[in-house]
Design a protein around this motif. Structure first.
Motif, PDB file in Angstrom:
ATOM      1  N   GLU A   7     -27.041  37.124 -14.913  1.00 56.39           N
ATOM      2  CA  GLU A   7     -27.517  38.508 -14.988  1.00 56.39           C
ATOM      3  C   GLU A   7     -27.050  39.306 -13.779  1.00 56.39           C
ATOM      4  O   GLU A   7     -26.633  40.460 -13.907  1.00 56.39           O
ATOM      5  N   ILE A   8     -27.082  38.699 -12.606  1.00 56.42           N
ATOM      6  CA  ILE A   8     -26.581  39.365 -11.389  1.00 56.42           C
ATOM      7  C   ILE A   8     -25.093  39.674 -11.533  1.00 56.42           C
ATOM      8  O   ILE A   8     -24.646  40.787 -11.263  1.00 56.42           O
ATOM      9  N   LEU A   9     -24.325  38.701 -11.984  1.00 55.08           N
ATOM     10  CA  LEU A   9     -22.879  38.895 -12.110  1.00 55.08           C
ATOM     11  C   LEU A   9     -22.545  39.925 -13.177  1.00 55.08           C
ATOM     12  O   LEU A   9     -21.596  40.704 -13.020  1.00 55.08           O
ATOM     13  N   LYS A  10     -23.323  39.962 -14.239  1.00 51.89           N
ATOM     14  CA  LYS A  10     -23.111  41.002 -15.263  1.00 51.89           C
ATOM     15  C   LYS A  10     -23.347  42.387 -14.674  1.00 51.89           C
ATOM     16  O   LYS A  10     -22.560  43.309 -14.909  1.00 51.89           O
ATOM     17  N   ALA A  11     -24.436  42.542 -13.909  1.00 50.09           N
ATOM     18  CA  ALA A  11     -24.742  43.843 -13.308  1.00 50.09           C
ATOM     19  C   ALA A  11     -23.644  44.268 -12.338  1.00 50.09           C
ATOM     20  O   ALA A  11     -23.194  45.418 -12.350  1.00 50.09           O
ATOM     21  N   ARG A  12     -23.207  43.351 -11.502  1.00 49.02           N
ATOM     22  CA  ARG A  12     -22.166  43.679 -10.528  1.00 49.02           C
ATOM     23  C   ARG A  12     -20.861  44.057 -11.209  1.00 49.02           C
ATOM     24  O   ARG A  12     -20.201  45.032 -10.827  1.00 49.02           O
ATOM     25  N   THR A  13     -20.467  43.310 -12.227  1.00 53.33           N
ATOM     26  CA  THR A  13     -19.235  43.623 -12.947  1.00 53.33           C
ATOM     27  C   THR A  13     -19.349  44.967 -13.664  1.00 53.33           C
ATOM     28  O   THR A  13     -18.421  45.778 -13.647  1.00 53.33           O
TER      29      THR A  13
END
Length: 148
Positions: free
Chosen positions: A21-27
């Motif tokens: 979820e963190i990586l999705k938000a950052r991307t």
């Protein structure tokens, strides 16, 4: 946004779905919205401390705390608020919480950040001062800033 929950975890403490979820938000924010193709997931994530607000497991605002090359400084970056959450003043709240966490864990260190230049006044409102000229990083104007 009172329903949002503050979460602070080291990378090794994150569950796989939390990390995704963190990586999705950052991307979503840095690569897609800002149209900036770069290596979003990097080696600094290995030992980062992730500070974020979530609601129903969805990351709304986020930063990561990372150790700097200099033993006297600590840094944070990847500051984001998802587009649909920006009206809730989470940008100010996530930076305040990040600074508090750094001061708790690393009380003797100066906080050094590479801020996007258009956010210079925002960071100065927390006491950060510019320490460099404007420079390009991933084709976006940045400035180094410090909070002592």
């Amino acid at each position: 946004m009172t329903e949002a929950q503050l979460v602070i975890k080291a990378t090794k403490e994150l569950k796989p779905l939390e990390l995704l979820e963190i990586l999705k938000a950052r991307t979503e924010v840095f690569v897609v919205e800002q149209e900036c193709p770069y290596q979003e997931v990097d080696n600094l994530d290995d030992n980062a401390i992730h500070v974020y607000f979530e609601k129903n497991t969805r990351v709304l605002a986020y930063t990561r705390i990372v150790t700097a090359d200099n033993a006297n400084t600590i840094s944070f970056g990847r500051v984001l608020v998802r587009k649909d959450a920006r009206k809730h003043k989470l940008g100010k709240a996530i930076v305040e919480e990040t600074i508090k966490e750094i001061q708790k864990r690393f009380p003797d260190k100066t906080i050094q950040i590479a801020a996007q230049n258009y956010l210079r006044d925002f960071y100065q409102s927390f006491g950060f001062q510019p320490t460099s000229d404007v420079f390009l990083e991933d084709n976006i104007s940045h400035v180094m800033m410090e909070l002592k």
